[in-house]
Design a protein around this motif. Structure first.
Motif, PDB file in Angstrom:
ATOM      1  N   PHE A  23       0.879  -1.168   0.000  1.00  0.00           N
ATOM      2  CA  PHE A  23       0.000   0.000   0.000  1.00  0.00           C
ATOM      3  C   PHE A  23       0.917   1.220   0.000  1.00  0.00           C
ATOM      4  CE2 PHE A  23      -2.331   3.513   1.713  1.00  0.00           C
ATOM      5  CZ  PHE A  23      -3.671   3.325   1.396  1.00  0.00           C
ATOM      6  N   GLY A  24       1.103   1.802  -1.183  1.00  0.00           N
ATOM      7  CA  GLY A  24       1.956   2.971  -1.319  1.00  0.00           C
ATOM      8  C   GLY A  24       1.121   4.231  -1.394  1.00  0.00           C
ATOM      9  N   PHE A  25       1.614   5.323  -0.791  1.00  0.00           N
ATOM     10  CA  PHE A  25       0.807   6.541  -0.772  1.00  0.00           C
ATOM     11  C   PHE A  25       1.687   7.775  -0.695  1.00  0.00           C
ATOM     12  CE2 PHE A  25       1.597   5.653   3.688  1.00  0.00           C
ATOM     13  CZ  PHE A  25       1.797   6.906   4.245  1.00  0.00           C
ATOM     14  N   VAL A  26       1.083   8.892  -1.078  1.00  0.00           N
ATOM     15  CA  VAL A  26       1.669  10.207  -0.854  1.00  0.00           C
ATOM     16  C   VAL A  26       0.538  11.151  -0.484  1.00  0.00           C
ATOM     17  CG1 VAL A  26       1.565  10.791  -3.328  1.00  0.00           C
ATOM     18  CG2 VAL A  26       3.078  12.077  -1.814  1.00  0.00           C
ATOM     19  N   VAL A  27       0.769  11.980   0.541  1.00  0.00           N
ATOM     20  CA  VAL A  27      -0.197  12.989   0.973  1.00  0.00           C
ATOM     21  C   VAL A  27       0.395  14.354   0.653  1.00  0.00           C
ATOM     22  CG1 VAL A  27      -1.475  13.975   2.912  1.00  0.00           C
ATOM     23  CG2 VAL A  27      -1.016  11.513   2.848  1.00  0.00           C
ATOM     24  N   THR A  28      -0.408  15.211  -0.007  1.00  0.00           N
ATOM     25  CA  THR A  28       0.057  16.560  -0.342  1.00  0.00           C
ATOM     26  C   THR A  28      -0.986  17.584   0.091  1.00  0.00           C
ATOM     27  OG1 THR A  28      -0.964  16.872  -2.537  1.00  0.00           O
ATOM     28  CG2 THR A  28       1.042  15.525  -2.444  1.00  0.00           C
ATOM     29  N   ASP A  29      -0.567  18.852   0.052  1.00  0.00           N
ATOM     30  CA  ASP A  29      -1.562  19.913   0.208  1.00  0.00           C
ATOM     31  C   ASP A  29      -2.094  20.258  -1.179  1.00  0.00           C
ATOM     32  OD1 ASP A  29       0.329  21.529  -1.056  1.00  0.00           O
ATOM     33  OD2 ASP A  29       0.903  22.607   0.766  1.00  0.00           O
ATOM     34  N   GLU A  30      -2.940  21.305  -1.248  1.00  0.00           N
ATOM     35  CA  GLU A  30      -3.566  21.643  -2.538  1.00  0.00           C
ATOM     36  C   GLU A  30      -2.571  22.194  -3.553  1.00  0.00           C
ATOM     37  OE1 GLU A  30      -4.471  25.157   0.251  1.00  0.00           O
ATOM     38  OE2 GLU A  30      -4.163  22.981   0.361  1.00  0.00           O
ATOM     39  N   ILE A  80      -4.299   2.733   7.461  1.00  0.00           N
ATOM     40  CA  ILE A  80      -4.911   2.956   6.146  1.00  0.00           C
ATOM     41  C   ILE A  80      -6.212   3.748   6.301  1.00  0.00           C
ATOM     42  CG2 ILE A  80      -6.023   1.801   4.191  1.00  0.00           C
ATOM     43  CD1 ILE A  80      -3.908  -0.455   4.538  1.00  0.00           C
ATOM     44  N   VAL A  81      -7.028   3.354   7.273  1.00  0.00           N
ATOM     45  CA  VAL A  81      -8.289   4.065   7.524  1.00  0.00           C
ATOM     46  C   VAL A  81      -8.009   5.525   7.870  1.00  0.00           C
ATOM     47  CG1 VAL A  81     -10.267   4.257   9.077  1.00  0.00           C
ATOM     48  CG2 VAL A  81      -9.590   2.014   8.201  1.00  0.00           C
ATOM     49  N   LYS A  82      -7.025   5.766   8.711  1.00  0.00           N
ATOM     50  CA  LYS A  82      -6.692   7.135   9.120  1.00  0.00           C
ATOM     51  C   LYS A  82      -6.278   7.977   7.919  1.00  0.00           C
ATOM     52  CE  LYS A  82      -3.752   9.769  12.295  1.00  0.00           C
ATOM     53  NZ  LYS A  82      -2.690   9.683  13.339  1.00  0.00           N
ATOM     54  N   LEU A  83      -5.454   7.407   7.028  1.00  0.00           N
ATOM     55  CA  LEU A  83      -5.036   8.122   5.820  1.00  0.00           C
ATOM     56  C   LEU A  83      -6.236   8.502   4.960  1.00  0.00           C
ATOM     57  CD1 LEU A  83      -1.906   6.060   4.714  1.00  0.00           C
ATOM     58  CD2 LEU A  83      -1.931   8.531   5.160  1.00  0.00           C
ATOM     59  N   ILE A  84      -7.119   7.534   4.749  1.00  0.00           N
ATOM     60  CA  ILE A  84      -8.261   7.746   3.865  1.00  0.00           C
ATOM     61  C   ILE A  84      -9.257   8.726   4.484  1.00  0.00           C
ATOM     62  CG2 ILE A  84     -10.304   6.587   2.897  1.00  0.00           C
ATOM     63  CD1 ILE A  84      -8.460   4.190   2.286  1.00  0.00           C
ATOM     64  N   LYS A  85      -9.562   8.556   5.753  1.00  0.00           N
ATOM     65  CA  LYS A  85     -10.573   9.404   6.392  1.00  0.00           C
ATOM     66  C   LYS A  85     -10.086  10.840   6.605  1.00  0.00           C
ATOM     67  CE  LYS A  85     -13.602   6.123   6.679  1.00  0.00           C
ATOM     68  NZ  LYS A  85     -14.757   6.130   5.749  1.00  0.00           N
ATOM     69  N   SER A  86      -8.777  11.024   6.693  1.00  0.00           N
ATOM     70  CA  SER A  86      -8.264  12.385   6.930  1.00  0.00           C
ATOM     71  C   SER A  86      -8.053  13.168   5.643  1.00  0.00           C
ATOM     72  CB  SER A  86      -6.939  12.312   7.705  1.00  0.00           C
ATOM     73  OG  SER A  86      -5.939  11.680   6.936  1.00  0.00           O
ATOM     74  N   ALA A  87      -8.210  12.526   4.488  1.00  0.00           N
ATOM     75  CA  ALA A  87      -7.987  13.202   3.205  1.00  0.00           C
ATOM     76  C   ALA A  87      -9.244  13.926   2.745  1.00  0.00           C
ATOM     77  CB  ALA A  87      -7.550  12.194   2.152  1.00  0.00           C
ATOM     78  N   ASP A  88      -9.068  15.098   2.163  1.00  0.00           N
ATOM     79  CA  ASP A  88     -10.199  15.824   1.571  1.00  0.00           C
ATOM     80  C   ASP A  88     -10.531  15.274   0.186  1.00  0.00           C
ATOM     81  OD1 ASP A  88     -10.666  18.081   3.558  1.00  0.00           O
ATOM     82  OD2 ASP A  88      -8.518  18.278   3.193  1.00  0.00           O
ATOM     83  N   TYR A  89      -9.501  14.867  -0.555  1.00  0.00           N
ATOM     84  CA  TYR A  89      -9.700  14.258  -1.878  1.00  0.00           C
ATOM     85  C   TYR A  89      -8.770  13.059  -1.998  1.00  0.00           C
ATOM     86  CZ  TYR A  89     -12.279  18.389  -3.438  1.00  0.00           C
ATOM     87  OH  TYR A  89     -13.210  19.377  -3.566  1.00  0.00           O
ATOM     88  N   ILE A  90      -9.268  12.000  -2.633  1.00  0.00           N
ATOM     89  CA  ILE A  90      -8.497  10.767  -2.800  1.00  0.00           C
ATOM     90  C   ILE A  90      -8.380  10.475  -4.290  1.00  0.00           C
ATOM     91  CG2 ILE A  90      -8.411   8.288  -2.319  1.00  0.00           C
ATOM     92  CD1 ILE A  90     -10.105   8.928   0.205  1.00  0.00           C
ATOM     93  N   PHE A  91      -7.160  10.232  -4.742  1.00  0.00           N
ATOM     94  CA  PHE A  91      -6.879  10.010  -6.155  1.00  0.00           C
ATOM     95  C   PHE A  91      -6.028   8.756  -6.333  1.00  0.00           C
ATOM     96  CE2 PHE A  91      -6.992  14.630  -5.421  1.00  0.00           C
ATOM     97  CZ  PHE A  91      -7.978  15.036  -6.297  1.00  0.00           C
ATOM     98  N   GLY A  92      -6.063   8.220  -7.549  1.00  0.00           N
ATOM     99  CA  GLY A  92      -5.204   7.092  -7.887  1.00  0.00           C
ATOM    100  C   GLY A  92      -5.381   6.716  -9.336  1.00  0.00           C
ATOM    101  N   HIS A  93      -4.606   5.747  -9.790  1.00  0.00           N
ATOM    102  CA  HIS A  93      -4.681   5.267 -11.173  1.00  0.00           C
ATOM    103  C   HIS A  93      -5.402   3.920 -11.170  1.00  0.00           C
ATOM    104  CE1 HIS A  93      -3.096   5.015 -15.355  1.00  0.00           C
ATOM    105  NE2 HIS A  93      -3.272   3.723 -15.137  1.00  0.00           N
ATOM    106  N   SER A  94      -6.494   3.820 -11.920  1.00  0.00           N
ATOM    107  CA  SER A  94      -7.346   2.617 -11.901  1.00  0.00           C
ATOM    108  C   SER A  94      -7.712   2.271 -10.462  1.00  0.00           C
ATOM    109  CB  SER A  94      -6.641   1.425 -12.572  1.00  0.00           C
ATOM    110  OG  SER A  94      -6.394   1.678 -13.931  1.00  0.00           O
ATOM    111  N   LEU A  95      -8.162   3.275  -9.735  1.00  0.00           N
ATOM    112  CA  LEU A  95      -8.354   3.145  -8.293  1.00  0.00           C
ATOM    113  C   LEU A  95      -9.553   2.274  -7.934  1.00  0.00           C
ATOM    114  CD1 LEU A  95      -6.833   4.056  -5.826  1.00  0.00           C
ATOM    115  CD2 LEU A  95      -8.268   6.096  -5.705  1.00  0.00           C
ATOM    116  N   ASN A  96     -10.470   2.063  -8.884  1.00  0.00           N
ATOM    117  CA  ASN A  96     -11.594   1.176  -8.554  1.00  0.00           C
ATOM    118  C   ASN A  96     -11.110  -0.252  -8.294  1.00  0.00           C
ATOM    119  OD1 ASN A  96     -10.995   0.570 -11.215  1.00  0.00           O
ATOM    120  ND2 ASN A  96     -13.060   0.948 -11.992  1.00  0.00           N
ATOM    121  N   GLY A  97     -10.066  -0.686  -9.020  1.00  0.00           N
ATOM    122  CA  GLY A  97      -9.498  -2.008  -8.767  1.00  0.00           C
ATOM    123  C   GLY A  97      -8.837  -2.088  -7.410  1.00  0.00           C
TER     124      GLY A  97
END
Length: 406
Positions: A23-30, A80-97
């Motif tokens: 589970f790789g991730f990066v968190v950024t500001d706007e 993982i839950v904390k990362l997802i719930k604290s984000a205002d927007y979530i993005f990814g490539h083919s993220l539905n999979g």
């Protein structure tokens, strides 16, 4: 404002049962300033023989032992839950999979569904570049002439490069993320109660297509490798007699001109059933038949359309095969029907495909018939009505269906 970009790698996804190993991730500001980034290396908790060794050899960037010596998914769940719930927007490539993969592991470990709204960078890019073609992270980097980070298929690197792609698109369009989202409403997707909306809608559309093919309301063409052709071959492999009539054509093998076969899906299914009832067999390879049935069709310039089956049958005859070449009208006389009567026959029954010993090689079609076989008709009183996928996604499904028909 926090943007989360994440990407997953799988130890296996065979049979649609996904086991996550990164589970790789990066968190950024706007402004895309990186606030946090990491790669959770995950023990997929499977036996060695369950690994997809093609993926291990060609995609994954780490040794199997490194994954196996890492914490399991349930140990990362809270992070993982904390990362997802604290984000205002979530993005990814083919993220539905990847959302589906999270659902698989949440269910496996008995963990609550991680419900979230997300946006697919690949879908943004398809609209940005006016294409329907799916494209990889690496190819988008190349198309946008972005160097990106080295290390394709490391989940953290792929998440970071996906972020760079989105940033580049916004800069070139001179838009904010909110503005681009506003003009691309179809890009939004949802994961809720272990269900990914876009995947569920796609499954509903595919099931409707399959149902149309089975009830004869779809296209009557049977072009090579289309769904109609697959169902025809499947029916041909599994057909059983549906009557006790005399076997007047016992042991004879028939093949019909490609000119007719490719343009008469419903009629061909009935021909296969009729021949089976009479003790005969339909085969697609004309050179092995006892009878080749010709069918005249004409090109736009008025010339007679050629038939590859005729060529192969004549070559077989020259080599000693005993193949009789007859007209379509002569064939209709043999089976006791006129062409109008054949055209008006109801759709064949596909009950032979519901048998336990039915041979169904295509996994998608097999899953459809397994689901159809296992369905039980249950009447639910009005006061006990439960929310269905149709209730949840009905308007969107209707809109997608309308768009497809247009």
């Amino acid at each position: 404002m926090k943007y989360l970009f994440f990407d997953l790698e799988y130890a296996t996804s065979k049979g649609g049962n996904i086991k996550i190993c990164e589970f790789g991730f990066v968190v950024t500001d706007e402004n895309f300033k990186i606030l946090d980034r990491d790669n959770f290396i995950i023990n997929p908790n499977i036996f060695r023989e369950e690994w997809d060794w093609r993926v291990v050899r060609t995609i994954l960037t780490r040794r199997v032992s490194e994954y196996e010596n890492s914490p399991k998914f349930d140990e990362y769940y809270d992070d993982i839950v904390k990362l997802i719930k604290s984000a205002d927007y979530i993005f990814g490539h083919s993220l539905n999979g990847d959302a589906k993969a999270l659902n698989c592991d949440c269910l496996r470990y008995g963990l609550p569904s991680i419900d979230f709204k997300f946006y697919d960078i690949k879908e943004f890019y398809k609209q940005y570049n006016s294409t329907n073609r799916d494209i990889s992270v690496g190819n988008i980097l190349n198309d946008l002439q972005i160097e990106g980070e080295a290390g394709e298929h490391d989940a953290e690197v792929d998440a970071v490069n996906t972020m760079y792609e989105f940033k580049a698109m916004l800069e070139r369009l001179e838009m904010t993320a909110e503005e681009l989202i506003g003009i691309c409403p179809s890009v939004v997707d949802y994961n809720e109660n272990y269900t990914v909306q876009s995947l569920e809608i796609s499954k509903m559309i595919q099931e409707e297509k399959m149902q149309n093919i089975l009830n004869g309301s779809a296209d009557n063409l049977m072009i090579k490798n289309n769904n109609e052709s697959r169902i025809f071959v499947l029916f041909l492999d599994n057909v059983l007699p549906s009557t006790n009539e005399p076997k007047t054509l016992k042991d004879l093998k028939f093949s019909i001109s490609i000119n007719y076969e490719e343009t008469h899906y419903r009629q061909m299914l009935n021909i296969v059933q009729i021949l089976c009832n009479k003790g005969a067999t339909y085969i697609r390879k004309a050179s092995l038949s006892d009878f080749l049935v010709t069918y005249e069709m004409f090109n736009e310039d008025g010339s007679l359309k050629s038939c590859s089956k005729t060529k192969y049958a004549k070559a077989a005859i020259e080599n000693g095969a005993n193949i009789k070449i007859i007209s379509f009208n002569a064939f209709l006389e043999m089976i006791g029907l006129s062409e109008d009567e054949l055209d008006s026959l109801p759709m064949v029954s596909f009950d032979c495909l519901l048998r336990d010993d039915a041979v169904i090689k295509d996994p998608r079609i097999r899953r459809y018939f397994e689901k159809k076989k296992s369905k039980e008709v249950v009447t639910i009183p009005a006061q006990d009505h439960k929310t269905t996928l149709g209730d949840l996604f009905g308007d969107l499904f209707a809109k997608l269906k309308e768009d497809r028909e247009d």
